[in-house]
Write a protein that holds these residues in place. Structure first.
Motif, short mmCIF file in Angstrom:
data_model
loop_
_atom_site.label_atom_id
_atom_site.label_comp_id
_atom_site.label_asym_id
_atom_site.label_seq_id
_atom_site.Cartn_x
_atom_site.Cartn_y
_atom_site.Cartn_z
N GLU A 237 -6.41 7.35 -19.93
CA GLU A 237 -5.54 8.53 -20.10
C GLU A 237 -4.94 8.99 -18.78
N MET A 238 -5.58 8.61 -17.66
CA MET A 238 -5.08 9.06 -16.36
C MET A 238 -3.74 8.45 -16.00
N ILE A 239 -3.44 7.26 -16.53
CA ILE A 239 -2.26 6.54 -16.04
C ILE A 239 -0.94 7.18 -16.45
N ASP A 240 -0.94 7.99 -17.51
CA ASP A 240 0.31 8.61 -17.96
C ASP A 240 1.03 9.34 -16.82
N ASP A 241 0.24 9.96 -15.95
CA ASP A 241 0.82 10.72 -14.84
C ASP A 241 1.64 9.85 -13.90
N PHE A 242 1.36 8.55 -13.87
CA PHE A 242 2.02 7.67 -12.91
C PHE A 242 3.16 6.85 -13.53
N CYS A 243 3.35 6.99 -14.84
CA CYS A 243 4.34 6.17 -15.53
C CYS A 243 5.76 6.56 -15.10
N ILE A 244 6.54 5.55 -14.71
CA ILE A 244 7.93 5.84 -14.31
C ILE A 244 8.94 5.19 -15.26
N GLY A 245 8.46 4.37 -16.20
CA GLY A 245 9.40 3.79 -17.15
C GLY A 245 8.85 2.57 -17.86
N ASN A 246 9.75 1.90 -18.55
CA ASN A 246 9.36 0.71 -19.32
C ASN A 246 9.71 -0.56 -18.55
N LEU A 247 9.01 -1.63 -18.91
CA LEU A 247 9.33 -2.93 -18.34
C LEU A 247 10.46 -3.54 -19.18
N GLU A 248 11.49 -3.98 -18.50
CA GLU A 248 12.62 -4.60 -19.18
C GLU A 248 12.18 -5.95 -19.73
N ILE A 249 12.53 -6.23 -20.96
CA ILE A 249 12.09 -7.51 -21.54
C ILE A 249 13.19 -8.57 -21.43
N ARG B 144 0.82 -1.22 0.00
CA ARG B 144 0.00 0.00 0.00
C ARG B 144 0.85 1.27 0.00
N THR B 145 1.94 1.24 0.79
CA THR B 145 2.77 2.44 0.93
C THR B 145 3.89 2.52 -0.11
N ASP B 146 3.94 1.54 -0.99
CA ASP B 146 4.97 1.53 -2.03
C ASP B 146 4.47 0.58 -3.13
N CYS B 147 3.65 1.13 -4.00
CA CYS B 147 2.92 0.27 -4.94
C CYS B 147 3.21 0.61 -6.40
N TRP B 148 3.91 -0.33 -7.05
CA TRP B 148 4.13 -0.20 -8.49
C TRP B 148 3.28 -1.26 -9.19
N ILE B 149 2.78 -0.92 -10.37
CA ILE B 149 2.08 -1.93 -11.16
C ILE B 149 2.56 -1.89 -12.61
N ILE B 150 2.40 -3.03 -13.28
CA ILE B 150 2.76 -3.13 -14.70
C ILE B 150 1.47 -3.11 -15.50
N ILE B 151 1.41 -2.25 -16.50
CA ILE B 151 0.30 -2.27 -17.44
C ILE B 151 0.91 -2.33 -18.84
N LYS B 152 0.61 -3.41 -19.53
CA LYS B 152 1.25 -3.72 -20.82
C LYS B 152 2.77 -3.74 -20.64
N ASP B 153 3.50 -2.86 -21.31
CA ASP B 153 4.96 -2.92 -21.20
C ASP B 153 5.52 -1.73 -20.42
N LYS B 154 4.65 -1.12 -19.59
CA LYS B 154 5.09 0.06 -18.84
C LYS B 154 4.94 -0.15 -17.33
N VAL B 155 5.72 0.60 -16.57
CA VAL B 155 5.71 0.49 -15.11
C VAL B 155 5.15 1.80 -14.52
N PHE B 156 4.24 1.65 -13.54
CA PHE B 156 3.58 2.81 -12.94
C PHE B 156 3.74 2.78 -11.43
N ASP B 157 4.11 3.91 -10.87
CA ASP B 157 4.15 4.05 -9.42
C ASP B 157 2.84 4.71 -9.00
N VAL B 158 1.92 3.89 -8.47
CA VAL B 158 0.58 4.39 -8.13
C VAL B 158 0.42 4.59 -6.61
N THR B 159 1.57 4.62 -5.89
CA THR B 159 1.51 4.76 -4.42
C THR B 159 0.61 5.92 -4.00
N SER B 160 0.78 7.06 -4.66
CA SER B 160 0.03 8.24 -4.24
C SER B 160 -1.45 8.14 -4.61
#
Ligand code: HEM
Length: 118
Positions: A106-118, A56-72
């Motif tokens: 469209e909201m998720i762009d704000d949380f994107c921190i990078g790409n998922l390494e393949i 909850r206090t440190d939450c990253w998720i993967i959506i397709k090939d991108k990584v999102f920090d949605v903690t906030s």
């Protein structure tokens, strides 16, 4: 006289073919730079690294090939703790579920921190 005329004509031709197109492309450049600057996702993260951020206090998720920090966003999420169901893992399926209106995509762009390494 003929040579002078030919030189002038050549000068005009050069201006039309080379100088004017170059000026145009120079004035296009700032636009290109702006759109490059908007590409925030430059870092790459491995699945193992994403998996460390699974609470909850440190939450990253993967959506397709991108990584999102949605903690906030965890506490704000209208779908409550559903966003934590795949914390630190792939949330693509849940994210594209019927509960989300297309505006959410469209909201998720704000949380994107990078790409998922393949
Ligand atoms: C950055 C990621 C996410 C954002 C920005 C987000 C945003 C939202 C928003 C705005 C809603 C309200 C409904 C709407 O306006 O369409 C919602 C609802 C919901 N979300 Fe998410 N969501 C995210 C990730 C997830 C994930 C990964 C899941 C996993 C299953 C999830 C599950 C749900 C559920 C179940 C609801 C329905 C709540 C209800 O109707 O009671 N969301 N989400």
């Amino acid at each position: 006289m003929d040579v002078t005329l030919a030189t002038i004509l050549l000068g005009i031709l050069l201006a039309v073919l080379i100088v004017i197109p170059r000026l145009r492309s120079t004035s296009d450049q700032p636009k290109k730079v702006t759109s490059n600057a908007q590409n925030k996702a430059v870092k790459s993260y491995s699945k193992a690294e994403v998996a460390l951020h699974n609470k909850r206090t440190d939450c990253w998720i993967i959506i397709k090939d991108k990584v999102f920090d949605v903690t906030s966003y965890v506490e704000e999420h209208p779908g409550g703790d559903a966003i934590l169901a795949h914390a630190g893992d792939d949330s693509t399926e849940g994210f594209y579920g019927p509960q989300h209106a297309t505006r959410v995509f469209e909201m998720i762009d704000d949380f994107c921190i990078g790409n998922l390494e393949i």
